[in-house]
Design a protein around this motif. Sequence first.
Motif, PDB file in Angstrom:
ATOM      1  N   ARG A   1      12.999   8.227  -0.656  1.00 34.28           N
ATOM      2  CA  ARG A   1      11.811   8.477   0.055  1.00 34.28           C
ATOM      3  C   ARG A   1      11.601   9.658   0.734  1.00 34.28           C
ATOM      4  O   ARG A   1      12.673   9.958   1.288  1.00 34.28           O
ATOM      5  CB  ARG A   1      11.476   7.399   0.826  1.00 34.28           C
ATOM      6  CG  ARG A   1      11.066   6.047   0.093  1.00 34.28           C
ATOM      7  CD  ARG A   1      10.790   4.933   1.058  1.00 34.28           C
ATOM      8  NE  ARG A   1       9.905   4.877   2.153  1.00 34.28           N
ATOM      9  CZ  ARG A   1       9.240   4.244   2.906  1.00 34.28           C
ATOM     10  NH1 ARG A   1       9.388   2.917   2.575  1.00 34.28           N
ATOM     11  NH2 ARG A   1       8.424   4.477   3.812  1.00 34.28           N
TER      12      ARG A   1
ATOM     13  N   GLY B   1       2.777  -4.051   4.278  1.00 34.54           N
ATOM     14  CA  GLY B   1       2.094  -2.647   5.033  1.00 34.54           C
ATOM     15  C   GLY B   1       0.874  -2.391   5.182  1.00 34.54           C
ATOM     16  O   GLY B   1       0.451  -1.401   5.410  1.00 34.54           O
ATOM     17  N   PHE B   2      -0.050  -3.473   4.709  1.00 33.94           N
ATOM     18  CA  PHE B   2      -1.420  -3.476   5.046  1.00 33.94           C
ATOM     19  C   PHE B   2      -1.779  -4.798   5.733  1.00 33.94           C
ATOM     20  O   PHE B   2      -1.150  -5.862   5.118  1.00 33.94           O
ATOM     21  CB  PHE B   2      -1.838  -3.250   3.762  1.00 33.94           C
ATOM     22  CG  PHE B   2      -3.814  -3.340   3.923  1.00 33.94           C
ATOM     23  CD1 PHE B   2      -4.438  -2.173   4.280  1.00 33.94           C
ATOM     24  CD2 PHE B   2      -4.318  -4.713   3.945  1.00 33.94           C
ATOM     25  CE1 PHE B   2      -5.893  -2.227   4.430  1.00 33.94           C
ATOM     26  CE2 PHE B   2      -5.776  -4.640   3.983  1.00 33.94           C
ATOM     27  CZ  PHE B   2      -6.236  -3.471   4.471  1.00 33.94           C
TER      28      PHE B   2
ATOM     29  N   VAL C   1      -7.261   3.129   2.232  1.00 34.13           N
ATOM     30  CA  VAL C   1      -6.560   1.994   1.934  1.00 34.13           C
ATOM     31  C   VAL C   1      -7.549   0.789   1.849  1.00 34.13           C
ATOM     32  O   VAL C   1      -7.172  -0.010   0.975  1.00 34.13           O
ATOM     33  CB  VAL C   1      -5.623   1.800   3.186  1.00 34.13           C
ATOM     34  CG1 VAL C   1      -4.299   2.744   2.707  1.00 34.13           C
ATOM     35  CG2 VAL C   1      -5.868   1.798   4.309  1.00 34.13           C
TER      36      VAL C   1
ATOM     37  N   LEU D   1      -0.846   7.657   9.348  1.00 39.83           N
ATOM     38  CA  LEU D   1      -1.384   6.647   8.564  1.00 39.83           C
ATOM     39  C   LEU D   1      -2.680   7.524   7.883  1.00 39.83           C
ATOM     40  O   LEU D   1      -3.194   8.120   8.240  1.00 39.83           O
ATOM     41  CB  LEU D   1      -2.016   5.591   9.648  1.00 39.83           C
ATOM     42  CG  LEU D   1      -1.147   4.620  10.025  1.00 39.83           C
ATOM     43  CD1 LEU D   1      -1.674   3.744  11.050  1.00 39.83           C
ATOM     44  CD2 LEU D   1      -0.051   4.139   9.125  1.00 39.83           C
ATOM     45  N   VAL D   2      -2.728   6.905   6.646  1.00 30.76           N
ATOM     46  CA  VAL D   2      -3.689   7.334   5.613  1.00 30.76           C
ATOM     47  C   VAL D   2      -5.093   6.716   6.223  1.00 30.76           C
ATOM     48  O   VAL D   2      -5.096   5.735   6.882  1.00 30.76           O
ATOM     49  CB  VAL D   2      -3.325   6.879   4.369  1.00 30.76           C
ATOM     50  CG1 VAL D   2      -4.385   7.216   3.341  1.00 30.76           C
ATOM     51  CG2 VAL D   2      -2.267   7.609   3.764  1.00 30.76           C
TER      52      VAL D   2
ATOM     53  N   THR E   1       0.813  -1.148  -0.149  1.00 31.73           N
ATOM     54  CA  THR E   1       0.091   0.178  -0.269  1.00 31.73           C
ATOM     55  C   THR E   1       0.988   1.265   0.035  1.00 31.73           C
ATOM     56  O   THR E   1       0.488   2.491  -0.683  1.00 31.73           O
ATOM     57  CB  THR E   1      -0.997  -0.051   1.133  1.00 31.73           C
ATOM     58  OG1 THR E   1      -0.222  -0.482   2.489  1.00 31.73           O
ATOM     59  CG2 THR E   1      -2.376  -0.935   0.988  1.00 31.73           C
ATOM     60  N   GLY E   2       1.959   1.204   0.644  1.00 30.97           N
ATOM     61  CA  GLY E   2       3.028   2.409   0.777  1.00 30.97           C
ATOM     62  C   GLY E   2       3.472   2.793  -0.774  1.00 30.97           C
ATOM     63  O   GLY E   2       3.478   3.828  -1.207  1.00 30.97           O
TER      64      GLY E   2
ATOM     65  N   ARG F   1       7.249   7.387  12.501  1.00 30.49           N
ATOM     66  CA  ARG F   1       6.751   6.135  11.954  1.00 30.49           C
ATOM     67  C   ARG F   1       6.792   4.693  12.820  1.00 30.49           C
ATOM     68  O   ARG F   1       5.813   4.137  12.991  1.00 30.49           O
ATOM     69  CB  ARG F   1       7.229   5.777  10.510  1.00 30.49           C
ATOM     70  CG  ARG F   1       6.898   6.731   9.603  1.00 30.49           C
ATOM     71  CD  ARG F   1       7.574   6.650   8.160  1.00 30.49           C
ATOM     72  NE  ARG F   1       7.279   5.553   7.514  1.00 30.49           N
ATOM     73  CZ  ARG F   1       7.858   4.679   7.235  1.00 30.49           C
ATOM     74  NH1 ARG F   1       9.106   4.439   7.258  1.00 30.49           N
ATOM     75  NH2 ARG F   1       7.087   3.711   6.241  1.00 30.49           N
TER      76      ARG F   1
ATOM     77  N   LEU G   1       0.710   4.103  -2.872  1.00 35.22           N
ATOM     78  CA  LEU G   1       0.234   5.541  -2.219  1.00 35.22           C
ATOM     79  C   LEU G   1       1.149   6.582  -2.862  1.00 35.22           C
ATOM     80  O   LEU G   1       1.088   7.525  -3.220  1.00 35.22           O
ATOM     81  CB  LEU G   1       0.092   5.349  -0.658  1.00 35.22           C
ATOM     82  CG  LEU G   1      -1.125   5.016  -0.134  1.00 35.22           C
ATOM     83  CD1 LEU G   1      -1.021   4.788   1.403  1.00 35.22           C
ATOM     84  CD2 LEU G   1      -2.348   5.526  -0.448  1.00 35.22           C
ATOM     85  N   ARG G   2       2.609   6.096  -2.700  1.00 29.44           N
ATOM     86  CA  ARG G   2       3.516   6.916  -3.368  1.00 29.44           C
ATOM     87  C   ARG G   2       3.350   7.165  -4.905  1.00 29.44           C
ATOM     88  O   ARG G   2       3.738   8.141  -5.271  1.00 29.44           O
ATOM     89  CB  ARG G   2       4.977   6.399  -2.982  1.00 29.44           C
ATOM     90  CG  ARG G   2       5.591   6.468  -1.567  1.00 29.44           C
ATOM     91  CD  ARG G   2       6.893   6.221  -1.408  1.00 29.44           C
ATOM     92  NE  ARG G   2       7.181   4.801  -1.420  1.00 29.44           N
ATOM     93  CZ  ARG G   2       6.961   3.810  -0.344  1.00 29.44           C
ATOM     94  NH1 ARG G   2       6.676   4.300   0.650  1.00 29.44           N
ATOM     95  NH2 ARG G   2       7.163   2.489  -0.569  1.00 29.44           N
TER      96      ARG G   2
ATOM     97  N   GLN H   1      -8.481  -1.759   9.957  1.00 32.25           N
ATOM     98  CA  GLN H   1      -7.940  -2.243   8.560  1.00 32.25           C
ATOM     99  C   GLN H   1      -8.181  -4.024   8.409  1.00 32.25           C
ATOM    100  O   GLN H   1      -8.666  -4.649   7.688  1.00 32.25           O
ATOM    101  CB  GLN H   1      -6.843  -1.983   8.105  1.00 32.25           C
ATOM    102  CG  GLN H   1      -6.736  -0.461   7.774  1.00 32.25           C
ATOM    103  CD  GLN H   1      -5.386   0.227   7.337  1.00 32.25           C
ATOM    104  OE1 GLN H   1      -4.482  -0.646   7.159  1.00 32.25           O
ATOM    105  NE2 GLN H   1      -5.105   1.337   7.522  1.00 32.25           N
TER     106      GLN H   1
ATOM    107  N   THR I   1      -0.017  13.553   4.565  1.00 30.17           N
ATOM    108  CA  THR I   1      -0.041  12.207   5.420  1.00 30.17           C
ATOM    109  C   THR I   1       1.451  11.576   5.357  1.00 30.17           C
ATOM    110  O   THR I   1       2.034  11.195   6.336  1.00 30.17           O
ATOM    111  CB  THR I   1      -1.146  11.474   5.498  1.00 30.17           C
ATOM    112  OG1 THR I   1      -2.354  12.304   5.453  1.00 30.17           O
ATOM    113  CG2 THR I   1      -1.409  10.398   6.618  1.00 30.17           C
ATOM    114  N   LEU I   2       1.552  11.240   4.072  1.00 34.18           N
ATOM    115  CA  LEU I   2       2.876  10.539   3.821  1.00 34.18           C
ATOM    116  C   LEU I   2       4.069  11.341   4.343  1.00 34.18           C
ATOM    117  O   LEU I   2       4.682  10.562   4.894  1.00 34.18           O
ATOM    118  CB  LEU I   2       2.990  10.167   2.306  1.00 34.18           C
ATOM    119  CG  LEU I   2       2.396   8.609   1.925  1.00 34.18           C
ATOM    120  CD1 LEU I   2       0.911   8.306   2.041  1.00 34.18           C
ATOM    121  CD2 LEU I   2       2.835   8.535   0.593  1.00 34.18           C
TER     122      LEU I   2
END
Length: 189
Positions: free
Chosen positions: A135, A85-86, A64, A58-59, A31-32, A146, A35-36, A92, A52-53
Motif C-alpha cells: 500500500r 472501513g465505513f 463514499v 478521508l475522502v 471502501t478502502g 491515519r 477506492l484503491r 457517513q 487523499t489516499l
Amino acid sequence: MRLVLLGPPGAGKGTQASIMCRDYGIAHISTGEMLREAVASGSELGMKVKATLDTGDLVADAIVLEIIKERISRPDCHPGFLLDGFPRTVAQAEGLRALLGDLRKPLTKVVALAVPEDVILQRIALRGAGAGSDRTDDSVEVAAHRLRVYREQTAPLVAYYRSTGDLAEVNGDGSVEGVCDRIKRALVA
Ligand code: AMP
C-alpha cells in the motif's frame, strides 16, 4: 446479517472481516479496497481520490456514500454484508442510517474492535520496518497520520453507535482466532 466493523488502523479489521464474511456467507465491503481499485484503474473517481489516499486523509463523505449506495444494491448483498472501513465519520453514519432505513434493512450490529494504543503504535512501527503491504499509504508517517484522523473523526462513532443501541465492543488484542471467537460471541449476545 448486516454488520459494521469499526476499529483503528492496525486493529486487524481486514483480517477479521474476511473470516466473518466467509463464515457467515455475506459480502465483504471495504471502501478502502474499492477506492484503491479505482486509483489503480485510473478511473475518474480514482484520479479524484488518489492524493487523499496517499496522505491518509478521508475522502469526502458524499463520494463514499455514493459508492456504498451503489455497492449494497448489488445481488451479492442480499444475504447480508459487512462494512469494513465505513462509516468513518458521523455524517457517513447518518447517511448510512438513512440509506438502510429507506431499504428497510437496518444494521444488525456494529462491532467495535478495541486495541490498546501502544499495540497499534507497535504494529505501525513494524509495518514501517518492511513487514507491511504494498500500500502506498503504508509509511510510518502516513500510518501515524491515519491514526490521528481515526481518533478525531472516526472514534466518535463508538459513542454514536452506543447511543443507537447497535454497538458491541470487542477486545481486539489477541490471536486472530481468539478475536474472531469473541466477535462471534458478541454477535449472538
Ligand atoms: P482503509 O483501507 O480502510 O484503511 O482505507 C484506505 C484509505 O481510503 C483511507 O486512509 C482513506 O483515505 C480512504 N477511505 C476508505 N474508506 C473511507 C471512508 N469510509 N471515508 C473516507 N475515506 C475513506
